[in-house]
Design a protein around this motif. Sequence first.
Motif, PDB file in Angstrom:
ATOM      1  N   GLY A 153       0.808  -1.210   0.000  1.00  0.00           N
ATOM      2  CA  GLY A 153       0.000   0.000   0.000  1.00  0.00           C
ATOM      3  C   GLY A 153       0.842   1.261   0.000  1.00  0.00           C
ATOM      4  N   ASP A 154       0.529   2.175   0.930  1.00  0.00           N
ATOM      5  CA  ASP A 154       1.230   3.450   0.988  1.00  0.00           C
ATOM      6  C   ASP A 154       2.674   3.318   1.475  1.00  0.00           C
ATOM      7  N   ARG A 155       3.027   2.135   1.983  1.00  0.00           N
ATOM      8  CA  ARG A 155       4.406   1.929   2.436  1.00  0.00           C
ATOM      9  C   ARG A 155       5.358   1.681   1.274  1.00  0.00           C
ATOM     10  N   LEU A 156       4.817   1.401   0.085  1.00  0.00           N
ATOM     11  CA  LEU A 156       5.650   1.055  -1.069  1.00  0.00           C
ATOM     12  C   LEU A 156       6.413   2.267  -1.594  1.00  0.00           C
ATOM     13  N   ALA A 157       7.707   2.087  -1.835  1.00  0.00           N
ATOM     14  CA  ALA A 157       8.530   3.065  -2.545  1.00  0.00           C
ATOM     15  C   ALA A 157       9.133   2.383  -3.759  1.00  0.00           C
ATOM     16  N   VAL A 158       9.112   3.067  -4.878  1.00  0.00           N
ATOM     17  CA  VAL A 158       9.683   2.564  -6.120  1.00  0.00           C
ATOM     18  C   VAL A 158      10.656   3.603  -6.650  1.00  0.00           C
ATOM     19  N   GLY A 159      11.829   3.161  -7.075  1.00  0.00           N
ATOM     20  CA  GLY A 159      12.781   4.116  -7.623  1.00  0.00           C
ATOM     21  C   GLY A 159      13.940   3.435  -8.300  1.00  0.00           C
ATOM     22  N   THR A 160      14.694   4.221  -9.036  1.00  0.00           N
ATOM     23  CA  THR A 160      15.927   3.722  -9.630  1.00  0.00           C
ATOM     24  C   THR A 160      17.017   3.726  -8.547  1.00  0.00           C
ATOM     25  N   ILE A 161      18.206   3.283  -8.897  1.00  0.00           N
ATOM     26  CA  ILE A 161      19.255   3.076  -7.893  1.00  0.00           C
ATOM     27  C   ILE A 161      19.617   4.365  -7.155  1.00  0.00           C
TER      28      ILE A 161
END
Length: 494
Positions: free
Chosen positions: A153-161
């Motif tokens: 849910g809102d805890r998810l973080a997505v990103g490049t390195i």
Amino acid sequence: MSEKLLIIDEGTTSTRAMLFAPDGTCLGSESADLTQHYPSPGLVEHDAAEIWDRTFACARKMVELAGGAEAVAAIGITNQRETVVFWDKQTGEPLAPAIVWQDRRTASWCRELKEAGHEPTVQARTGLLLDPYFSGSKIGWAMANWPQLKAAGDRLAVGTIDSWLVWKLTATEGRGGLHITDATNASRTALMAIGSGHWDDGLIELFDAPRHALPEIVDCAGNYGTTSLFGAPIPICGMAGDQQAATIGQACLTPGDTKATFGTGAFVLTQYGAHQPTSKNRLLATVAWQLAGRRAYALEGSVFVAGSLIQWLRDSLKLIAAADETEALARSVADNAGVYLVPALSGLGAPWWEAEARGCMSGLSFTATRAHIVRAALEAMAHQANDLKTAFAADGADWTTLRIDGGMVANVWIAQDLADMLEVEVERPVFAETTALGAAMLAGVGIGLFKDLKAASAMRGKLDAFHSTLAADARQTRLDGWASAVKSVIAAAH
């Protein structure tokens, strides 16, 4: 104020930390290999926790060398692009494997989107093409196939390195880190509108990416925040994807300036300034850097397999024991004996963009030896570069000089072969780690050691130059043989 700059250069097969003086002198370097995971053919993954642990260990060594955190003026970060990390904002731990830029798991989905007519829109908005290389389809695939990501849910973080490293550097006990990415890395996701520098809702919807989990897009230089992990606060002041950092490190600051980096893959960027390029020959438009909200652009050609081909010859085929053997082997034979190696081990990149192509060795006979095969592998670097030069020229951006860098060009034979096959002057800096140097230049601008990138370019240092000496008929014979080999690889992919 201290003037030492700590640079994190997180690559595909290794991570390193380097310490620079403002004059470009490298004061020290510490590196560690990264484990490559291949769950099945075409899939490539990293362990993001391993990346952080090894990166932090290398950086700590350089802080110690500097004399402690108080002796470091700023941190700069440069990184493998397009690789995606998924983590929990509360625990700061990865939720899934990192999907590496080389990964081809979304090839069929990208093909379906292309057949449905979406590629012109994607290219117009992002400067990119529909290919599994870019982060957007990787993110969409992960959200559909790894249920723990949606469950976060809102805890998810997505990103490049870059996002992952900044988060880990700035997180403290009980408080999450900064969730940011710079404009160069964002421009490689296929989720950012290249003209505005903002996330594009239509592209986010197309790839079914979680908007709430994406980072804030920031400039490539500035004071983003500080890390206190090394004993005293150090500001983080520069960020760029590895190829853009190398472009800066090679002082490609004027429209027309061109650099080629031969690392795990090979990447050519031609500086376009404030003018956003449009390619009719399947090259990419990308952000070269963003400073004070203003973007400079570049035209890019991406080759997926370069140095990784030599690693494959060493580790998988056991044809060599070490990469530095290749130069002597190439010189030990007069030519390639008709052997051509098309290194489509992760598909073919620009200008072909054949995601499902596979590598091929052709022209074998009883006269072929280990040396001929190794020479064919090295020759593939100039052959692929020539395909790109043809495409750049067709887009009105032909090269007059090529500035080269990356681990492969320590091999003098390769540098000379590039000059021979491309028929242009090739410049090679004496200090070849221009990716880290570019990140140092950005960090120096961000902390105020330099007024601008032009002033920072004094860090580049001395150069070697190479000029063509190959006879025209020998050059044409090689190009004809290469063209035939590539055609056979493309035909087999269809």
